[in-house]
Structures are given as structure tokens and as C-alpha cells.
Scaffold this motif. Sequence first.
Motif, short mmCIF file in Angstrom:
data_model
loop_
_atom_site.label_atom_id
_atom_site.label_comp_id
_atom_site.label_asym_id
_atom_site.label_seq_id
_atom_site.Cartn_x
_atom_site.Cartn_y
_atom_site.Cartn_z
N MET A 63 40.15 83.70 65.56
CA MET A 63 39.10 82.94 65.50
C MET A 63 38.13 83.24 64.37
O MET A 63 37.63 82.48 63.54
CB MET A 63 38.34 82.48 66.75
N SER B 132 39.65 82.71 61.18
CA SER B 132 39.49 81.12 60.64
C SER B 132 38.27 80.76 60.26
O SER B 132 38.06 80.13 59.16
CB SER B 132 40.05 80.36 61.96
N ALA B 133 37.28 81.46 61.12
CA ALA B 133 35.91 80.98 60.63
C ALA B 133 35.61 81.60 59.24
O ALA B 133 34.81 80.89 58.41
CB ALA B 133 34.85 81.45 61.77
N MET C 175 36.98 79.64 56.47
CA MET C 175 36.45 78.31 56.26
C MET C 175 35.12 78.30 55.23
O MET C 175 35.07 77.70 54.34
CB MET C 175 35.93 77.55 57.40
N GLU D 162 34.44 77.00 51.60
CA GLU D 162 33.18 76.41 51.29
C GLU D 162 32.52 76.95 50.22
O GLU D 162 31.86 76.48 49.47
CB GLU D 162 32.45 76.10 52.63
N THR E 201 39.22 57.63 54.40
CA THR E 201 40.40 58.55 54.36
C THR E 201 40.20 59.59 53.15
O THR E 201 40.21 60.91 53.26
CB THR E 201 41.66 57.79 54.14
N VAL F 228 37.53 62.24 54.61
CA VAL F 228 37.88 63.21 55.67
C VAL F 228 38.86 64.22 54.85
O VAL F 228 39.02 65.33 55.45
CB VAL F 228 38.61 62.39 56.74
N ILE F 229 39.99 63.77 53.80
CA ILE F 229 40.49 64.60 53.17
C ILE F 229 39.78 65.74 52.40
O ILE F 229 40.08 67.24 52.34
CB ILE F 229 41.47 63.88 52.07
N ARG G 84 37.07 66.93 53.37
CA ARG G 84 36.34 67.80 54.53
C ARG G 84 37.56 68.71 54.97
O ARG G 84 37.51 69.99 55.46
CB ARG G 84 35.91 67.15 55.75
N LEU G 85 38.67 68.13 55.37
CA LEU G 85 39.74 69.07 55.67
C LEU G 85 40.36 70.14 54.77
O LEU G 85 40.77 70.97 55.09
CB LEU G 85 41.13 67.93 56.00
N LEU H 70 38.44 72.10 53.30
CA LEU H 70 37.49 73.07 53.53
C LEU H 70 37.78 73.74 54.78
O LEU H 70 38.08 74.69 55.15
CB LEU H 70 36.20 72.89 53.52
N SER H 71 38.23 72.75 55.84
CA SER H 71 38.37 73.24 57.22
C SER H 71 39.59 73.78 57.42
O SER H 71 39.95 74.60 58.46
CB SER H 71 37.67 72.33 58.26
N ASN H 72 40.59 73.01 57.31
CA ASN H 72 42.11 73.23 57.49
C ASN H 72 42.96 72.87 56.49
O ASN H 72 43.70 71.61 56.93
CB ASN H 72 42.48 72.62 59.01
N PHE I 5 46.53 71.32 57.67
CA PHE I 5 46.50 70.43 58.52
C PHE I 5 47.09 68.98 57.49
O PHE I 5 47.80 68.21 58.07
CB PHE I 5 45.21 70.00 59.30
N LEU I 6 46.61 68.92 56.47
CA LEU I 6 46.83 67.99 55.49
C LEU I 6 48.47 67.79 55.19
O LEU I 6 49.16 66.89 54.95
CB LEU I 6 46.09 67.91 54.36
#
Lengths: 357, 137
Positions: free
Chosen positions: B36, B39-40, B43, B47, B111, B114-115, B117-118, B120-122, B125-126
Motif C-alpha cells: 500500500m 502504491s501511495a 501515485m 503527480e 470521460t 477521469v482519464i 485523473r486515472l 495519476l492514480s492507476n 486500470f485504463l
Amino acid sequence: MGAILTDEQLEAVASWAAGQLQADRIRLSAPVKMSGGAIQENWSIDAEISGGPHAGSVPLVLRTDAPSGVAVSHPRAHEFALLKAAFDAGTTVPEPLAVEPDGAVTGKPFYLMRRATGTANPRALARDAALDPHRPALTEALGRELARIHSITPPRTDLDFLKGAGTDPVTRRVAEFRTQLDALPDAHPILELGIRWLELNKPAAPDTLVLGHGDFRCGNLMVETSGTPRVTAVLDWEFSSWSDPLEDVGWICARCWRFGADQRGVGGIGELADFARGYEAEGGRALNWTSVPYWEVLATVRWAIIALHQGERHLSGREFSMELALTARKAAEMEYDVLLLTKWIDENGLEGQGGNG
Amino acid sequence: MLDRPNRGELLAAAEKTLRDEVLPHLSGSTKYKALMVASAVAMARREAEAGYAPAKEILDGYAEFFGQDNVYRAGMDSAERIAALNRDLSTAIREGEYDDDLTGAVHKVLTELVIARLKLSNPGFLETAEYAQPSVC
């Protein structure tokens, strides 16, 4: 009871439980904290029961509140009533044994249930190739479990604390979602879009409301995987309500609960057709299975909002947690799925839309 | 702010050390916690590396959608402007202003946002979006 039960508290639990279970005497082993549960704590305890109907060695779970609970979850006494109703309906749940609703014994309400065998390991369930030959049967068994839960219908005096009787499930959820979003510091336009879409595309209200489990997904299923895999317990009843039977189906099917095995629509475990067969074979009413994608949208919006609220518990300083902090950032994934799903449905349509039956 | 390694480089070094040299020695719940943390850190590293670009991308997306003149918010920094625009759009959607086009232009801009943002975060997932299909019988 803080981080762990003191010896005095454990002794108090033992003598209280002896009275509840008509035993002469109960000896309890030192409690071991079980994994999982951001809202409740589960302690594994072995009981040696002398006398009464439960005499012998009984593996127990003591379930109680975590330091920071969520307002929408049921108090332990209600959860105990739900477990009893489900047990009586033939659902595979740990046998509920005794409830202490007042906090008079340890300072916090708790209840005791028999400890189920098996493990709740959603990642392994979704990804373990050794399970592949068993997936259709296991998925069918999940359908059967849900049908048993859904055989419980209102009105029920023992479950009169449940929300949702006499209301349209989607209308109720939409109102809940907006209230929950308004309690957050920031606005979330994608979730607003999802909620408005749910409202505008609402299926007809179901003919009958049923007991919706509210959190029916792999992480809350205990499965014995040695030999032929079988479900040993459906856990975590704190989010149940009277609802459309398809709400539980959408929840376990939503991609956010497939644990990476996205190609298997039912929780990463198996196929919807197998699930539907088990559900209907167990006497579950015929559902409009083609509208499951609609309920996946509702499920995904719901989990996104829960994730944001979990993150807020960390951000507000109420509860430091690395896990809750990361959960907040998972919300973007559900938001993306809400957009993909609504687009997919817009392009492919929902056949025979109009609730169940 | 001025010296190197800068914050992105420091986070990258922290992430690599954690993954390559610490995680292999861990097991059970300690390993889970370290994952975890990794992962943080990842991220935060993304950023730091991306700097202002994601905020600009989001503001540009909103500017194209609302019109350039409608996205300026006096006295606000970019994060505050994005939050204000999110709030305005949320209200409008809830009030039904986009009912006729919920899967149209508003859907498209959200859309894109959110892409951003994703990424940056994951970002992983995209890549799995092709599996995002609903469950059908």
C-alpha cells in the motif's frame, strides 16, 4: 473493548455466554483478531462448553464494533436478527448463538456465532486456475444462496428495522446517494451523472421486494477450496434492506468486485448464466437478467460513494489509515466504469427493461 | 524545491528501494502494508512528475466544454477552479440541465477528465477498459 479483550472482559463474556446457552460453564481461549472488516471487528475464540444443548468444543466468532463505524450499517443486534432469519431460510451462514445488545458485558455490543470453515479470499477465488473446472458449479451455488436470501420477504416483525419496505428501491437509493454526496466536501460530477442516469432509466418497480443482502460479493463469502469447492458462509449482513432482487445481482456482477478477473461477470468467479440457473432452480423468482447492466451502474455508483466516504474518515483525521486513504483514490476507477457502463448500455440497450418478473 | 534530487526523483528512489529491496523480505500483513505504501508513493511520484499538466488538461477540457469565458474564476488557483467547475456541473446535472444528452458531450468531457485523473492514480486500470463490459446472460 479497545484493541483486545482484557482477561476480566473475557471472563465476563464467558459467564454471560454460559447463561445464554444454558451451559454449566464455558471456557474461552484467548481471542485472536481476524482479518478484514473496516467497520466491525471479528475475534476468533474457541469455547469449551460444559452442559446444555451446545456442550463440547465450539469454534466461535465474537463480532463487535470497530473504533469507527459507518452510520448506514446495522447495529449488532439487528445483524444478529438478520443472521437468524437467513439461517432459518436455509442460507449458508454461521449459526448465530447469542447477542449482547447493550454493551453491558464488554462496553460494546457484540454477538457470538459459530465459526465457519473456509476462507474469504476474493483474489484467490477470482484468479486461481485450479478452480476453473469448478467455476460453473460454484457460481450456480452462489445463485442458490442468493435465492434463499431472497425468499425472505416483508413484512417481518423480526426485521422491522430494515429500510425500504413500501418504497421503490431505485428512488430510495438515488435519494441516499445524493445525501451521501452532499455530506462530502467536494462535488463529483461523474457520480451526479450516474445518479441522474439511474433516475431517468429507472426500471419498473419489482412485483415483490425481497431481503437484499446489500454486500453480496466474493469478499463476504467463505469458501472451502480443498476438494470440491463449496460455500461455507455468507457474511456481513450490515447493509441489508428490502430491495429489488436484482440489486444484489448487480452488486456481485459489477467490475469493481471482479478482482482482476474481469472476463468472468459474476464476481470474477463465473458466468451469469450459471448464476441465474442456480437462482431459479432454488425457487428464486424469474428475474429480468438482461437488466443486470443497469444494476451494475447502481452498484458502481454506490461503491464509489462508499469509497469516498471511507477516504473521508482518514482525511478528516478521525481515523488514520493507509488503506482508507488509498480507497478514496479508487473512486476514480468506479467513476470511469460508470461512464463506460452507461455508454455501453446507450449503445447496446437493455432488452426487456422493466424490473423483474 | 531547488536542490536535486527533486521531489519526483526522491519519490522514484523511495519507490524503487521499497519494491526491490524491502518488499522481498516481507510477508503477510506487513507485506500488504508495504505494498500500500508503494502504491501511495507511486501515485505521489506520478503527480510530482506530471506537475501542472493534469490540472491544465482538466481546465482545458472544461474550457472547451463550457467556453473559455465561462471557466475563469477570479482569485482562484487551478485546484480551486477545478473544484468550483465540478460543483457547478454537478448542480446542473442534478437539476436536469443535461437530461437530453447524458451520454453525449457532457459524458465525453467527463470521460476525458477521469482519464487524466486515472493516469495519476492507476494507469494500469485504463489498459483493462476493454474488459469493462457488464455481465450478460
